[in-house]
Write a protein that holds these residues in place. Sequence first.
Motif, short mmCIF file in Angstrom:
data_model
loop_
_atom_site.label_atom_id
_atom_site.label_comp_id
_atom_site.label_asym_id
_atom_site.label_seq_id
_atom_site.Cartn_x
_atom_site.Cartn_y
_atom_site.Cartn_z
N SER A 179 0.83 -1.21 0.00
CA SER A 179 0.00 0.00 0.00
C SER A 179 0.87 1.26 0.00
N GLU A 180 1.94 1.25 0.76
CA GLU A 180 2.87 2.38 0.79
C GLU A 180 3.53 2.56 -0.59
N HIS B 61 3.18 5.85 -2.99
CA HIS B 61 4.36 6.56 -3.49
C HIS B 61 4.25 6.77 -5.01
N HIS B 62 3.89 5.72 -5.73
CA HIS B 62 3.83 5.84 -7.18
C HIS B 62 2.59 6.59 -7.67
N GLN B 63 1.53 6.59 -6.89
CA GLN B 63 0.39 7.43 -7.23
C GLN B 63 0.77 8.89 -7.03
N ASP B 64 1.43 9.20 -5.91
CA ASP B 64 1.86 10.58 -5.64
C ASP B 64 2.86 11.06 -6.69
N ALA B 65 3.69 10.15 -7.21
CA ALA B 65 4.68 10.50 -8.23
C ALA B 65 4.04 10.66 -9.61
N GLY B 66 2.77 10.28 -9.73
CA GLY B 66 2.07 10.39 -11.00
C GLY B 66 2.21 9.18 -11.91
N ASP B 67 2.84 8.12 -11.41
CA ASP B 67 3.02 6.90 -12.21
C ASP B 67 1.72 6.12 -12.36
N ALA C 246 -1.61 2.38 -15.04
CA ALA C 246 -0.39 3.20 -15.05
C ALA C 246 -0.42 4.15 -16.24
N ARG C 247 0.10 5.33 -16.02
CA ARG C 247 0.15 6.35 -17.08
C ARG C 247 1.12 5.91 -18.17
N SER C 248 1.09 6.62 -19.26
CA SER C 248 2.01 6.36 -20.35
C SER C 248 3.43 6.68 -19.92
N MET C 249 4.33 5.74 -20.16
CA MET C 249 5.76 5.88 -19.90
C MET C 249 6.44 4.80 -20.72
N SER C 250 7.74 4.79 -20.76
CA SER C 250 8.41 3.72 -21.50
C SER C 250 8.18 2.40 -20.77
N ARG C 251 8.17 1.32 -21.53
CA ARG C 251 7.96 0.01 -20.93
C ARG C 251 9.10 -0.31 -19.96
N GLY C 252 10.30 0.10 -20.29
CA GLY C 252 11.43 -0.12 -19.38
C GLY C 252 11.24 0.58 -18.05
N GLN C 253 10.74 1.82 -18.10
CA GLN C 253 10.47 2.57 -16.87
C GLN C 253 9.39 1.87 -16.05
#
Length: 101
Positions: free
Chosen positions: A23-24, A28-34, A51-58
């Motif tokens: 949950s933590e 963290h990743h919701q707050d980061a915008g991921d 998850a938002r658009s980002m590179s698959r590696g990221q």
Amino acid sequence: MYVVLVHYTAPLADVDALLADHSEWLSHHQDAGDFIAAGRRHPRTGGVIIARSMSRGQLDAVLATDPFVVHKVATQEVIEFQALRTIPELADYADHLTPAE
């Protein structure tokens, strides 16, 4: 954009023991915008993350740090898609087709 299907591979008692850490990690990743949204599946066999658009590696690097994955109580299935239509509140996440597509 991605839909991540989380599949539990261990008994719920083992999953629940890591729930606070997971949950933590989600927060963290919701707050980061991921991550745009996340929640449990019904019946409780895993979860779903949008998850938002980002590179698959990221994305793979982010998902590899999930405590459920680190402790081997879950696996993840990643589905990539283009969000061509969204509600107005999600317009910032919409993908746009280029002429070659």
